[in-house]
Design a protein around this motif. Structure first.
Motif: not given
Length: 279
Positions: A154-155, A266-268, A198-201, A124-131
């Motif tokens: 994140x994968x 993976x790429x974002x 954002x494109x994610x692949x 699962x390709x995912x956008x990760x947010x860091x606080x």
């Protein structure tokens, strides 16, 4: 800024990429890229980078996850409309939340280990947010953006049988060893003006499996942070995996789950690339 950590497991050195792409050593400013640094140290790093005071760091070896072991890894399930559709699930009325063990986080190019007895390991390709600060009972989603330190890839590797067929407890299908390749960079929030565009692949063995955009999230980044803050205290350095678009093995014809020797890439957009081999 693009922050990264370079070196063998357990001995990574903190670094930042200069404008010419060379990594510069941050170890004179901070012992590591962690919650304390994200909360207070990034301004010092920016100043040192601007004045050219940071030595060049050899980054020809391993790249680790761009932050030290996070306090929490919180995940959002079924957060893309097309992913919910491919799995036969209804769109959630509130974010679907589960946790992932923090020691699942590994470097962006580290091997991923298929668990013993697994027959349904998935990607699962995912956008990760860091606080970058504390979030506690935020009054509105609008307050959330200023608390974001940055974004990364994140994968969210998953074992679907463990997740869905072994008692219905998602966490045990998500928390297997090496199940969260992360990085290569933590790209600071000022360099990502719109995280909802954002494109994610993701590719497996060169075949494009996932091709989506964060604009198709059911619940956007700001809403997710606000929502989570009503149920738990978020701290600097915590990671939020925000969901995945369609194309996972679980939703594809024949369910082409991962096997030893498979290669994931993976790429974002704007956040770099990852590559892992399944072992």
């Amino acid at each position: 800024m693009k922050l990264l950590r370079v070196g063998p497991v357990g001995a990574e050195r903190p670094a930042v990429l200069a404008e010419d792409g060379t990594p510069r050593d941050l170890s004179g400013i901070t012992a590591d890229i962690d919650g304390a640094f994200l909360g207070e140290g990034m301004d010092r790093a920016r100043r040192a980078l601007a004045t050219g005071d940071l030595p060049v760091l050899d980054a020809t070896g391993r790249i680790g996850a761009p932050i030290a072991r996070p306090g929490k890894v919180i995940c959002v399930g079924l957060n893309y409309r097309d992913h919910a559709e491919e799995t036969g699930a209804e769109l959630p009325s509130e974010p679907v939340i589960f946790m992932k063990a923090s020691n699942t986080v590994v470097g962006p190019h580290d091997d991923v280990l298929i668990p013993r007895g697994s027959v349904k390991t998935d990607y699962e390709v995912e956008l990760a947010v860091v606080l970058g600060g504390r979030a506690r009972y935020l009054d509105s989603p609008e307050q959330a953006r200023e608390l974001v330190a940055g974004y990364a890839i994140s994968n969210d590797v998953s074992e679907r049988e463990f997740q869905l067929e072994r008692g219905g407890t998602w966490d045990k299908g998500k928390s297997c060893e090496t199940f969260n390749p992360f990085g290569p960079y933590l790209v600071t929030a000022d360099e990502v003006p719109d995280p909802q565009n954002l494109a994610l692949r993701l590719w497996v063995n060169g075949e494009l499996r996932q091709d989506g955009s964060t604009k198709n999230m059911v619940f956007g980044v700001d809403h997710v942070i606000w929502y989570l803050s009503q149920f738990m205290v978020l701290e600097a350095g915590d990671v939020i995996n925000t969901g995945t678009p369609a194309g996972v093995a679980l939703g594809r014809p024949g369910e082409p789950f991962l096997r030893p020797g498979d290669v994931m890439e993976l790429e974002i957009e704007g956040l770099g690339r990852q590559k892992q081999v399944l072992r």
